[in-house]
Design a protein around this motif. Structure first.
Motif, short mmCIF file in Angstrom:
data_model
loop_
_atom_site.label_atom_id
_atom_site.label_comp_id
_atom_site.label_asym_id
_atom_site.label_seq_id
_atom_site.Cartn_x
_atom_site.Cartn_y
_atom_site.Cartn_z
N ARG A 42 0.69 -1.20 0.20
CA ARG A 42 -0.02 0.15 0.17
C ARG A 42 0.84 1.35 -0.09
O ARG A 42 0.58 2.16 -0.85
CB ARG A 42 -0.85 0.18 1.18
N ARG A 115 7.45 -6.66 -5.74
CA ARG A 115 7.53 -7.89 -4.98
C ARG A 115 8.86 -8.00 -4.30
O ARG A 115 9.11 -8.17 -3.19
CB ARG A 115 7.13 -9.12 -5.72
N ASP A 137 1.29 -14.36 0.39
CA ASP A 137 2.58 -15.06 -0.28
C ASP A 137 3.36 -15.52 0.82
O ASP A 137 4.27 -16.02 0.64
CB ASP A 137 3.00 -14.67 -1.58
N ARG A 186 -9.58 -7.57 -6.25
CA ARG A 186 -8.20 -7.81 -5.64
C ARG A 186 -8.00 -9.15 -5.51
O ARG A 186 -6.74 -9.80 -6.02
CB ARG A 186 -8.21 -6.92 -4.38
N ARG A 193 -1.73 -13.50 -10.57
CA ARG A 193 -0.48 -12.80 -10.89
C ARG A 193 0.44 -13.94 -11.22
O ARG A 193 0.40 -14.99 -10.73
CB ARG A 193 -0.04 -11.81 -10.13
O1 DC Z 1 -3.58 -7.03 3.24
P1 DC Z 1 -3.87 -5.79 2.55
O2 DC Z 1 -5.28 -5.85 1.98
O3 DC Z 1 -3.58 -4.58 3.09
O4 DC Z 1 -3.07 -6.16 1.09
C1 DC Z 1 -3.10 -5.02 0.09
C2 DC Z 1 -2.78 -5.53 -1.19
O5 DC Z 1 -1.32 -5.79 -1.19
C3 DC Z 1 -3.49 -7.05 -1.47
O6 DC Z 1 -4.37 -6.74 -2.36
C4 DC Z 1 -2.62 -7.61 -2.62
C5 DC Z 1 -1.37 -7.08 -1.83
N1 DC Z 1 -0.42 -7.93 -1.07
C6 DC Z 1 0.38 -9.00 -1.81
O7 DC Z 1 0.44 -9.20 -2.79
N2 DC Z 1 1.25 -9.69 -0.99
C7 DC Z 1 1.33 -9.73 0.17
N3 DC Z 1 1.91 -10.37 0.84
C8 DC Z 1 0.46 -8.67 0.93
C9 DC Z 1 -0.51 -7.92 0.50
#
Ligand code: DC
Length: 233
Positions: A42, A115, A137, A186, A193
């Protein structure tokens, strides 16, 4: 109070399944450090929005994003209210939780350079052990050897209602259908992905909290930890 060994606990699952509330409480109960990996995604998203790296249609200028990551100072700051996300000296905890950021965070989180940037920060923190991390993940890609993995899920309607209540409590005026649509979008992007998609680790314990209170979830976790590590005090 339970005493547990030095371990990493990975909590993964769909959006708005209550991962952070659960992980925060477990962290308190077992004296672990809590890390919210979504906050880092975020934070990157907010930075990209404020610096014209992503537009309103979620078109991303990937070269500019890669360049920005080289010097982006994104970190957690410990405060009396808990740990908060900062970009440089600026606390952005509130800004990163808006619908605007939620609408762009999954496309940003699908970019491999992002990432890698986040993974590096998480692994650094996890190397010290005694952490509980929530995300998508953690148990599959960031810490595949985590000693305990939880995969959280709940019905779409319950998740949307929880997210809606959270936004209202913050003074927003969301549309419940928009919230539900955003959650589903989301989930879809996060699960499809190419790099580290959201999937349940084979050795994860599933926690479906559709009809559970937070207290019941923690009691469930205590039972699990007791069974797995058997150390009590
Ligand atoms: O947990 P959250 O809703 O605050 O996470 C926001 C976004 O971040 C979520 O839609 C996907 C991404 N995310 C991710 O890809 N891998 C993670 N380990 C944590 C979050």
């Amino acid at each position: 109070m339970y005493r547990i060994p030095d371990i990493v606990i990975a909590v993964d699952g769909y959006s708005s399944t209550g991962k952070s509330s659960f992980a925060k409480l477990v962290a308190k109960e077992f004296s672990l450090l809590y890390l919210d990996s979504g906050a880092l995604y975020r934070g990157v998203t907010l930075y990209a929005q404020e610096n014209g790296i992503i537009d309103g249609d979620n078109n991303i200028d990937e070269p500019a994003l890669k360049k920005a990551l080289e010097s982006l100072d994104l970190h957690f700051l410990s405060t009396q209210q808990g740990s908060v996300m900062c970009i440089g000296d600026r606390v952005v905890e509130k800004e990163i939780r808006t619908m605007a950021v939620s609408s762009s965070v999954s496309p940003i989180a699908a970019v491999p350079a992002v990432r890698n940037f986040v993974d590096e920060k998480l692994r650094e923190a996890g190397a010290k052990k005694r952490v509980i991390m929530d995300g998508r993940d953690i148990g599959t890609a960031v810490f595949p050897d985590a000693e305990l993995k939880i995969f959280m899920t709940a019905s779409d309607e319950v998740r949307a209602q929880r997210r809606y209540d959270e936004l209202v409590a913050k003074g927003d005026n969301p549309d419940i259908n928009e919230v539900l649509k955003n959650l589903k979008e989301r989930d879809y992007i996060d699960s499809h992905r190419e790099m580290s998609p959201l999937t349940q680790a084979k050795d994860a314990f599933v926690l479906d909290n559709t009809n559970m209170t937070l207290k019941e979830e923690v009691t469930w976790m205590e039972g699990l930890i007791r069974g797995k590590f058997g150390i009590l005090e």
